[in-house]
Design a protein around this motif. Sequence first.
Motif, PDB file in Angstrom:
ATOM      1  N   PRO A  21       0.710  -1.192  -0.106  1.00 32.84           N
ATOM      2  CA  PRO A  21       0.000  -0.090   0.017  1.00 32.84           C
ATOM      3  C   PRO A  21       0.739   1.281  -0.028  1.00 32.84           C
ATOM      4  N   PHE A  22       2.055   1.152   0.790  1.00 31.03           N
ATOM      5  CA  PHE A  22       2.725   2.363   0.820  1.00 31.03           C
ATOM      6  C   PHE A  22       3.685   2.587  -0.624  1.00 31.03           C
ATOM      7  N   ILE A  27       4.107   5.487  -5.756  1.00 29.43           N
ATOM      8  CA  ILE A  27       3.990   5.682  -7.316  1.00 29.43           C
ATOM      9  C   ILE A  27       3.021   6.842  -7.560  1.00 29.43           C
ATOM     10  N   LYS A  28       2.078   6.933  -6.995  1.00 23.24           N
ATOM     11  CA  LYS A  28       1.122   8.212  -7.167  1.00 23.24           C
ATOM     12  C   LYS A  28       1.768   9.278  -6.927  1.00 23.24           C
ATOM     13  N   ALA A  87       9.357  -0.503  -8.680  1.00 30.36           N
ATOM     14  CA  ALA A  87       9.669  -1.064 -10.113  1.00 30.36           C
ATOM     15  C   ALA A  87       8.814  -1.943 -10.708  1.00 30.36           C
ATOM     16  N   ARG A  88       8.694  -2.971  -9.853  1.00 26.20           N
ATOM     17  CA  ARG A  88       7.590  -4.046 -10.082  1.00 26.20           C
ATOM     18  C   ARG A  88       6.074  -3.570 -10.482  1.00 26.20           C
ATOM     19  N   LEU A  89       5.729  -2.910  -9.308  1.00 27.32           N
ATOM     20  CA  LEU A  89       4.126  -2.522  -9.309  1.00 27.32           C
ATOM     21  C   LEU A  89       4.147  -1.417 -10.263  1.00 27.32           C
ATOM     22  N   GLY A  90       4.919  -0.429 -10.329  1.00 24.71           N
ATOM     23  CA  GLY A  90       4.725   0.750 -11.213  1.00 24.71           C
ATOM     24  C   GLY A  90       5.016   0.310 -12.692  1.00 24.71           C
ATOM     25  N   ASN A  91       5.605  -0.956 -12.824  1.00 23.50           N
ATOM     26  CA  ASN A  91       6.000  -1.392 -14.294  1.00 23.50           C
ATOM     27  C   ASN A  91       6.991  -0.286 -14.882  1.00 23.50           C
TER      28      ASN A  91
END
Length: 238
Positions: A21-22, A27-28, A87-91
């Motif tokens: 979640p953090f 990323i946002k 890097a992973r979640l934000g592609n």
Amino acid sequence: MEQQTSIRTNIQLGIYKVIDPFVKVLIKLGLTPNAVTSIGFVLNIGVAVIFIVGGEEGNRGDLTYVGWAGGLILFAGLFDMLDGQVARLGNMKSVFGALYDSVLDRYSELIMFLGICYYLVAHHYFLSSIFAFIAMIGSMMVSYVRARAEGLGIECKGGLMQRPERVITIGVFAIACGLSSLALGGEYKLYVPGIKFHIFETMSIFTFPITLLAVLTNITAFNRLKDARKSLLIKERD
């Protein structure tokens, strides 16, 4: 070895569930993985600064600097995990990003050990400073053997004292040392009848684990070297 790796992987997955979640918030906010890596690096410079200031301005019995440095070590270590998840979640994975992360991780660890060694020497813990230096050597060799083996096409990730374990060990016991000094006193010493020198002091809460690191990191590096040799021999036979 496989069981150890499996346990470590499961722990990492559990931690990722907590921090994801953090990560999404970062990323946002528009933070890139390289930016998160850089923040962790700057925080580790802060760790060294605390140790150096503690060496210059503190006294041998004032271990609060060690405690504060330990807290910052763990906070900085959190960013070591966050950058990969960003890097992973934000592609946003990239080859340079992986290289940048690896290089700054090495700088971060070296700078942290610089601060530790400075503090120990400044307060005349000369033997402990030697073990801290040996632990630094072992830490770098653990990473180097992996990098060199992977450059030869061999996976080499095993071992007990990888970077997360090293960061947690140093950070947790530094905090414990600082807190214990408030209860025991910074210059508490434990003597055993018949032995002329003390067998324990408050600072030992920090220096004993560093001594253990000096041994285990080098064992880990050597074991990785042996594993890489076996893999290379198998590869050559194939």
